[in-house]
Design a protein around this motif. Sequence first.
Motif, short mmCIF file in Angstrom:
data_model
loop_
_atom_site.label_atom_id
_atom_site.label_comp_id
_atom_site.label_asym_id
_atom_site.label_seq_id
_atom_site.Cartn_x
_atom_site.Cartn_y
_atom_site.Cartn_z
N ARG A 151 -18.34 20.69 -88.90
CA ARG A 151 -17.39 19.70 -88.48
C ARG A 151 -17.51 19.78 -86.91
NH1 ARG A 151 -11.14 18.47 -89.44
NH2 ARG A 151 -10.73 16.73 -87.84
N ARG A 152 -17.98 18.71 -86.07
CA ARG A 152 -18.25 18.83 -84.65
C ARG A 152 -17.12 18.70 -83.81
NH1 ARG A 152 -23.96 18.54 -83.74
NH2 ARG A 152 -24.90 17.85 -85.74
N PRO A 153 -16.80 19.50 -82.86
CA PRO A 153 -15.52 19.23 -82.02
C PRO A 153 -15.57 17.71 -81.36
CG PRO A 153 -17.01 20.75 -80.92
CD PRO A 153 -17.72 20.39 -82.27
N LYS A 154 -14.47 17.06 -81.31
CA LYS A 154 -14.36 15.76 -80.75
C LYS A 154 -13.89 15.65 -79.42
CE LYS A 154 -13.78 13.35 -85.24
NZ LYS A 154 -12.74 12.20 -85.92
N GLY A 155 -14.22 14.92 -78.54
CA GLY A 155 -13.67 14.69 -77.30
C GLY A 155 -12.35 13.57 -77.39
#
Length: 289
Positions: free
Chosen positions: A6-10
Amino acid sequence: MAVLPRRPKGPPLNALRAFEAAARLGSFVAAAEELSVTPGAISQHIKTIEAWADVTLFRRNAQGVELTAPGRHLASDFTQAFDQLAAATQNLRNLSPSVEIHIAALPSVAQLWLPARLGRIRNTWPDMKFSVTAMETPPRLSRDLFDLSVFIAEPDGAADQIVIAEDVIFPVCAPELAESFNFESTPLLHDQTWHDDWRRWSEETGTLISDPNKGPKYSLYGLAVEEAKSGAGALMAHGCLIEPALKAGHLVRVSAQACETGRSLVINLPHPSRRRAELDEIVELLQEG
């Protein structure tokens, strides 16, 4: 089995856009007007970014808002980023084989100056489409997806600005009203945008008008022009807009005296890298009388 971390979200893009507008304009209210949302929505977007980054970007006080040091540090980066995004979007639109020219114009210019010129351009390019958006404030052509804008404004000397004519004002009325015209008994018609026209002309020409603010006021200059044509009163003409009505005899001058407002009718263009190939010839045709 592949691992899909899961990639970090901005923060949301709309929140970043709200921060950039508020930082550039120095006001949540002005940013809300530019983005067509409420000041409360701008404030909530800013809070979302501040919570995500765990940093305060604006100081709120009774006089308004003020960027903090971190906010000032980031502002130019976001402005440059959104300008680049707008340029890329415009270039994408310009790839379309069907040409549609988007014009932003002051309402009075859109009503009184553009139509005849666009008609002549259509005779040259019958398949070309035009859309005209009337607005009170000139758009940022580095950001908004307009091909050009036409406004009465103070020239800024920019390379991408073309001065068409100086803004000169003088009083006019319908021919049937001219014989009995005088500045005290004839109603004076006013445009709300240029509400100071009569006082300015009176003072600069030395013409005594006891109350230059008297008379009905109109939210659109085009409405005031139509009222003047119908004999409702005298109007302070902006020469570049009223010339066709004068030539047609629908309006006549009631004084030979005129004064300059310091503004001009100007065409603004985006950076050459964002222009369609047809735009230079279109501008040449717009400049013709």
